[in-house]
Design a protein around this motif. Structure first.
Motif, short mmCIF file in Angstrom:
data_model
loop_
_atom_site.label_atom_id
_atom_site.label_comp_id
_atom_site.label_asym_id
_atom_site.label_seq_id
_atom_site.Cartn_x
_atom_site.Cartn_y
_atom_site.Cartn_z
N PRO A 91 0.79 -1.23 0.00
CA PRO A 91 0.00 0.00 0.00
C PRO A 91 0.83 1.29 0.00
CG PRO A 91 -0.82 -1.54 1.66
CD PRO A 91 0.46 -2.10 1.12
N SER A 92 2.09 1.23 0.42
CA SER A 92 2.89 2.46 0.45
C SER A 92 3.52 2.79 -0.89
CB SER A 92 3.99 2.33 1.52
OG SER A 92 4.92 1.34 1.14
N ALA A 93 3.41 1.88 -1.87
CA ALA A 93 4.04 2.10 -3.17
C ALA A 93 3.37 3.24 -3.93
CB ALA A 93 4.01 0.84 -4.01
N GLU A 94 4.20 4.11 -4.50
CA GLU A 94 3.70 5.23 -5.30
C GLU A 94 3.70 4.91 -6.78
OE1 GLU A 94 6.08 8.67 -4.50
OE2 GLU A 94 6.00 8.33 -2.35
N GLU A 95 4.58 3.98 -7.18
CA GLU A 95 4.81 3.75 -8.60
C GLU A 95 5.17 2.29 -8.84
OE1 GLU A 95 8.57 4.93 -11.41
OE2 GLU A 95 7.60 6.58 -10.35
N LEU A 96 4.80 1.82 -10.01
CA LEU A 96 5.17 0.47 -10.46
C LEU A 96 5.75 0.58 -11.86
CD1 LEU A 96 5.12 -2.69 -10.39
CD2 LEU A 96 2.84 -2.51 -11.38
N ASP A 97 6.95 0.07 -12.02
CA ASP A 97 7.56 -0.07 -13.34
C ASP A 97 7.45 -1.54 -13.72
OD1 ASP A 97 8.38 2.63 -13.35
OD2 ASP A 97 10.11 2.11 -12.13
N ILE A 98 6.94 -1.80 -14.90
CA ILE A 98 6.76 -3.17 -15.34
C ILE A 98 7.33 -3.29 -16.74
CG2 ILE A 98 4.40 -2.77 -16.16
CD1 ILE A 98 3.76 -5.61 -14.98
N TRP A 99 8.12 -4.35 -16.96
CA TRP A 99 8.72 -4.50 -18.28
C TRP A 99 8.89 -5.96 -18.61
CZ3 TRP A 99 11.11 -3.03 -13.87
CH2 TRP A 99 12.29 -3.65 -13.50
N ALA A 100 8.86 -6.23 -19.93
CA ALA A 100 9.11 -7.57 -20.45
C ALA A 100 10.45 -7.55 -21.16
CB ALA A 100 8.00 -7.98 -21.41
N VAL A 101 11.20 -8.62 -20.99
CA VAL A 101 12.53 -8.71 -21.57
C VAL A 101 12.68 -10.01 -22.35
CG1 VAL A 101 13.61 -7.28 -19.79
CG2 VAL A 101 13.53 -9.75 -19.49
N VAL A 102 13.60 -9.97 -23.32
CA VAL A 102 13.97 -11.17 -24.05
C VAL A 102 15.49 -11.32 -23.93
CG1 VAL A 102 12.02 -11.09 -25.65
CG2 VAL A 102 14.17 -9.97 -26.26
N PRO A 103 15.97 -12.55 -23.90
CA PRO A 103 17.42 -12.75 -23.79
C PRO A 103 18.12 -12.36 -25.08
CG PRO A 103 16.30 -14.85 -24.01
CD PRO A 103 15.23 -13.81 -23.92
N ILE A 104 19.36 -11.91 -24.96
CA ILE A 104 20.22 -11.69 -26.12
C ILE A 104 21.54 -12.39 -25.85
CG2 ILE A 104 19.15 -9.56 -26.92
CD1 ILE A 104 21.32 -7.99 -25.54
N ASP A 105 22.17 -12.84 -26.90
CA ASP A 105 23.42 -13.56 -26.77
C ASP A 105 24.56 -12.57 -26.62
OD1 ASP A 105 25.52 -15.34 -26.84
OD2 ASP A 105 25.19 -15.97 -28.91
N ALA A 106 25.22 -12.58 -25.50
CA ALA A 106 26.36 -11.70 -25.26
C ALA A 106 27.62 -12.25 -25.90
CB ALA A 106 26.57 -11.50 -23.75
N GLY A 107 27.60 -13.49 -26.30
CA GLY A 107 28.77 -14.11 -26.92
C GLY A 107 29.53 -14.96 -25.92
N LYS A 108 30.15 -15.99 -26.44
CA LYS A 108 30.91 -16.90 -25.59
C LYS A 108 32.06 -16.16 -24.92
CE LYS A 108 33.23 -21.28 -25.46
NZ LYS A 108 33.23 -22.61 -25.94
N GLY A 109 32.20 -16.35 -23.62
CA GLY A 109 33.27 -15.74 -22.85
C GLY A 109 33.06 -14.27 -22.53
N ALA A 110 31.91 -13.71 -22.89
CA ALA A 110 31.65 -12.30 -22.62
C ALA A 110 31.50 -12.06 -21.13
CB ALA A 110 30.38 -11.85 -23.34
N ILE A 111 31.90 -10.90 -20.69
CA ILE A 111 31.71 -10.48 -19.30
C ILE A 111 30.25 -10.06 -19.17
CG2 ILE A 111 32.36 -8.80 -17.54
CD1 ILE A 111 35.12 -8.64 -18.99
N VAL A 112 29.52 -10.69 -18.24
CA VAL A 112 28.09 -10.41 -18.10
C VAL A 112 27.72 -9.82 -16.75
CG1 VAL A 112 27.40 -12.10 -19.84
CG2 VAL A 112 27.58 -12.80 -17.45
N SER A 113 28.72 -9.48 -15.95
CA SER A 113 28.44 -8.77 -14.70
C SER A 113 29.60 -7.82 -14.43
CB SER A 113 28.25 -9.74 -13.53
OG SER A 113 29.44 -10.44 -13.28
N GLY A 114 29.32 -6.80 -13.65
CA GLY A 114 30.35 -5.82 -13.32
C GLY A 114 30.36 -4.64 -14.27
N ASP A 115 31.37 -3.80 -14.13
CA ASP A 115 31.45 -2.55 -14.88
C ASP A 115 31.58 -2.76 -16.39
OD1 ASP A 115 31.27 -1.18 -12.53
OD2 ASP A 115 33.42 -0.78 -12.35
N LEU A 116 32.15 -3.85 -16.83
CA LEU A 116 32.37 -4.10 -18.25
C LEU A 116 31.35 -5.07 -18.84
CD1 LEU A 116 36.26 -4.44 -18.14
CD2 LEU A 116 34.90 -2.40 -18.68
N ALA A 117 30.25 -5.26 -18.14
CA ALA A 117 29.26 -6.26 -18.54
C ALA A 117 28.60 -5.91 -19.87
CB ALA A 117 28.18 -6.38 -17.47
N LYS A 118 28.40 -6.97 -20.66
CA LYS A 118 27.59 -6.84 -21.87
C LYS A 118 26.17 -7.23 -21.50
CE LYS A 118 31.06 -7.43 -25.28
NZ LYS A 118 31.29 -7.76 -26.65
#
Length: 160
Positions: A85-112
């Motif tokens: 009840p205290s929420a002022e806003e709701l953001d809702i989104w749908a996502v699809v996966p994309i291939d970052a490529g083999k060996g790609a960095i997927v977390s951290g500052d350099l994430a794809k």
């Protein structure tokens, strides 16, 4: 013994108001939705609470029309606001996966990126009345990836 909904609510909760996210998740994951809910988030700064629901844009549990997808999004929004009840806003989104490529960095500052948004909308609680919420979810401020919508929904003459 915890239910599957309880386990999903805990596993998929995020944000700095995690107990609120879990509470919303318990309501959301009590239903098997055609489009899978991936994450429930609740964040706050001071007294301002914003919720987020991330939905999978692929592998629906059954064929959906665009209107049926919006029915689900509307029902999810109503459940989220009812559970926090205290929420002022709701953001809702749908996502699809994309291939970052083999060996790609997927977390951290350099994430794809590993996903892309194909639908998004923001609902303010003030706009969440039964007669107006659908207009917000499908209105001029909602984003639709038209190629995704054409490919993902069974045709009913109402593709954006």
């Amino acid at each position: 013994m915890p239910t599957v909904a309880d386990l999903d609510a805990n596993a998929r909760a995020a944000g700095n108001r995690r107990p609120a996210a879990v509470r919303i998740g318990e309501s959301v994951f009590a239903v098997k939705w055609p489009a899978q809910v991936l994450q429930v988030a609740a964040d706050a700064v001071d007294d301002h609470v914003v919720l987020g629901l991330r939905i999978s844009g692929v592998h629906f549990h059954r064929d959906l029309t665009r209107d049926e997808f919006l029915d689900e999004v509307e029902a999810l929004a109503k459940r989220a606001f009812a559970a926090e009840p205290s929420a002022e806003e709701l953001d809702i989104w749908a996502v699809v996966p994309i291939d970052a490529g083999k060996g790609a960095i997927v977390s951290g500052d350099l994430a794809k990126p590993t996903s892309r948004t194909v639908y998004s909308a923001t609902v303010l609680r003030a706009d969440a009345s039964p007669g107006s919420i659908r207009g917000v979810l499908d209105g001029k401020n909602a984003f639709w990836d038209e190629d995704w919508a054409r490919a993902s929904f069974k045709q009913s003459g109402n593709v954006p």
